[in-house]
Design an enzyme around this catalytic site. Structure first.
Site, PDB file in Angstrom:
ATOM      1  CG  ASN A  50      -1.913   1.075   1.265  1.00 24.80           C
ATOM      2  OD1 ASN A  50      -1.917   1.937   0.383  1.00 24.80           O
ATOM      3  ND2 ASN A  50      -2.768   1.076   2.271  1.00 24.80           N
ATOM      4  NE  ARG A  67      -6.318   1.104  -0.394  1.00 26.02           N
ATOM      5  CZ  ARG A  67      -6.669   1.239   0.860  1.00 26.02           C
ATOM      6  NH1 ARG A  67      -5.790   1.102   1.807  1.00 26.02           N
ATOM      7  NH2 ARG A  67      -7.902   1.532   1.143  1.00 26.02           N
ATOM      8  CG  HIS A  80     -13.159   3.632   2.405  1.00 24.22           C
ATOM      9  ND1 HIS A  80     -13.856   4.627   3.034  1.00 24.22           N
ATOM     10  CD2 HIS A  80     -11.857   3.837   2.703  1.00 24.22           C
ATOM     11  CE1 HIS A  80     -13.022   5.426   3.677  1.00 24.22           C
ATOM     12  NE2 HIS A  80     -11.807   4.973   3.490  1.00 24.22           N
ATOM     13  NE  ARG A  85      -9.918  12.407   3.066  1.00 22.71           N
ATOM     14  CZ  ARG A  85      -9.929  11.112   2.804  1.00 22.71           C
ATOM     15  NH1 ARG A  85     -10.826  10.598   2.000  1.00 22.71           N
ATOM     16  NH2 ARG A  85      -9.043  10.312   3.353  1.00 22.71           N
ATOM     17  CD  GLU A 144      -8.948  -0.867   4.008  1.00 22.33           C
ATOM     18  OE1 GLU A 144      -8.336  -0.531   5.056  1.00 22.33           O
ATOM     19  OE2 GLU A 144      -9.398  -0.055   3.206  1.00 22.33           O
TER      20      GLU A 144
END
Ligand code: ADP
Length: 409
Positions: free
Chosen positions: A8, A103, A192, A253, A395
């Site tokens: 990742n 990823r 996601h 965010r 993940e």
């Protein structure tokens, strides 16, 4: 052995995990950060022991290696990772690694499933950087470096957007001129996806019911946050959009904001980069409460800080608005599933999100909700028509599983 090295990578960091793909067991993990800065940092944790049949000096415990050294680029980053594995007595070529799984945040409309990396796929990921300037360029650099360093191993890209490519047009399309939308790639992609996919599958396993029979709403509440409506294992709507900025209130965010506010700010003299930074890095919980760590926001709210209380109120309100929308879109739900840092750990926010929803058949059991537990669990009461669950996300295990499935054929 079905071991997958999961990567990742960002523009200045490489996170990695060595995962046993068929069980999801993590054997090692690490982080190379500050790539390109004068002094980089490497931390590597090995959990490999004799039971894993990997040879080396495994003593059954956990070994940690830490280094400070200049890491010029992603190639040097992988070299540092290789050195760290060797330093724990388990060189990478002794570990039976069968594939690498990368990823990738943005796969556009092109990639609807995990994809074996070749030059063409890598170049397309690079081009899609236009839609994900904070993510895809770093993925691309890591992919190029990893393919050079491990030429004998199949490498698979697993996309955060892929799971959402089943959304029907009424969810995925924005109501703008279709020619302009097509020309600029403007539509809802959703993110996601790897998390929503693994969590919804594990929720079905936990309930002992077929995934295909379940309507689920998954709330991934971490630093980034998104909601997803899932019907029979397929994403039918999600709160993030063209970019991961849309939807729920997040750590830094803003989530949803009237696009007119952006025009207004532009006309008042802020430039594009100012607004980008404002909405991506200085908004959300941080914008309201001065910190993006939910634990600190919660503590401040409990101590009476009005800004922190407002932050949580807006955060919860937004989640409930999506929850309500998705309950209608799905025509009811069998399960509401909480996951990621906040969703897995903060009982108070789960209770606030599910408060006063008796009419919808949603009822939390306070003792179950507040129990100091970690694994998959039910937090709804026995008389709740809708199952409310906490299912930890993983993940990396999902990337390993998907990469292995593709490579195995
Ligand atoms: P990321 O999106 O970076 O993967 P995570 O899923 O790790 O994020 O979630 C990070 C968030 O989870 C932070 O806001 C952190 O405060 C919150 N969090 C982690 N542990 C707890 C906890 N025990 N209680 C409340 N919030 C927590």
């Amino acid at each position: 052995m079905t071991r997958v090295l999961v990567i990742n990578a960002g523009s200045s960091s490489i996170k990695y995990q060595l995962v046993e793909a068929d069980t999801g067991e993590r054997l090692a993990s690490g982080l190379v950060e500050r790539i390109g800065e004068p002094l980089g940092h490497v931390v590597h944790q090995s959990l490999i022991n004799d039971a894993h049949g990997a040879g080396g000096s495994g003593d059954g415990g956990e070994t940690v290696v830490e280094r400070e050294l200049p890491v010029l680029d992603h190639t040097a980053g992988f070299a540092a990772m290789v050195e760290a594995f060797a330093a724990t007595g388990h060189p990478v070529d002794s570990l039976g690694i069968t594939a690498l799984g990368h990823r990738v945040v943005q796969g556009g409309g092109d990639f609807i499933e995990p994809t074996l990396l070749d030059d063409g796929v890598a170049n397309r990921i690079h081009e899609l950087g236009e839609l994900a300037p904070l993510h895809n360029p770093g993925h691309y650099q890591a992919i190029v470096a990893a393919r050079r360093l491990f030429p004998g191993l199949p490498q698979v890209a697993v996309f955060d957007t892929a799971f959402h490519q089943t959304m029907p047009p009424e969810s995925s399309r924005y109501a703008i001129d279709p020619a302009i939308a097509a020309d600029h790639g403007i539509r809802r992609y959703g993110f996601h996806g790897i998390s929503h996919q693994v969590v919804s599958r594990r929720a079905a396993e936990f309930l002992g019911r077929p995934l295909a029979s379940l309507k689920q709403i998954v709330l991934h509440l971490g630093n980034g946050a998104s909601a997803c409506a899932i019907d029979g294992g397929r994403s039918v709507d999600t709160s993030m959009g063209l970019t991961p900025l849309a939807g729920l209130v997040m750590g830094t965010r803003s989530g949803d904001i009237d696009p007119g506010a952006i025009l207004h700010l532009l006309r008042r003299g802020l430039d594009v980069d100012d607004i980008d930074e404002l909405l991506n890095k200085r908004s959300g919980l941080l914008g309201f409460a001065g910190t993006n760590d939910f634990r600190d926001v919660r503590a401040a709210a409990e101590a009476g800080n009005a800004d922190a209380q407002l932050a949580i109120a807006v955060y919860v309100h937004r989640i409930r608005a999506y929850l309500g929308a998705y309950l209608l879109e799905l025509g009811g739900a069998d399960a509401i599933v909480f996951t990621a840092g906040v969703g897995e750990n903060n009982a108070a926010v789960r209770a606030e999100i599910c408060a006063d929803l008796d009419w919808f058949g949603i009822r939390i059991d306070p003792d179950r909700n507040e129990a100091d537990a970690r694994g998959p669990r039910r937090i709804s009461s026995d008389d709740s028509r809708v199952e409310v669950l906490v299912i930890p996300t993983d993940e990396e295990a999902e990337i390993a599983r998907q990469a292995w499935e593709l490579v195995r054929g």
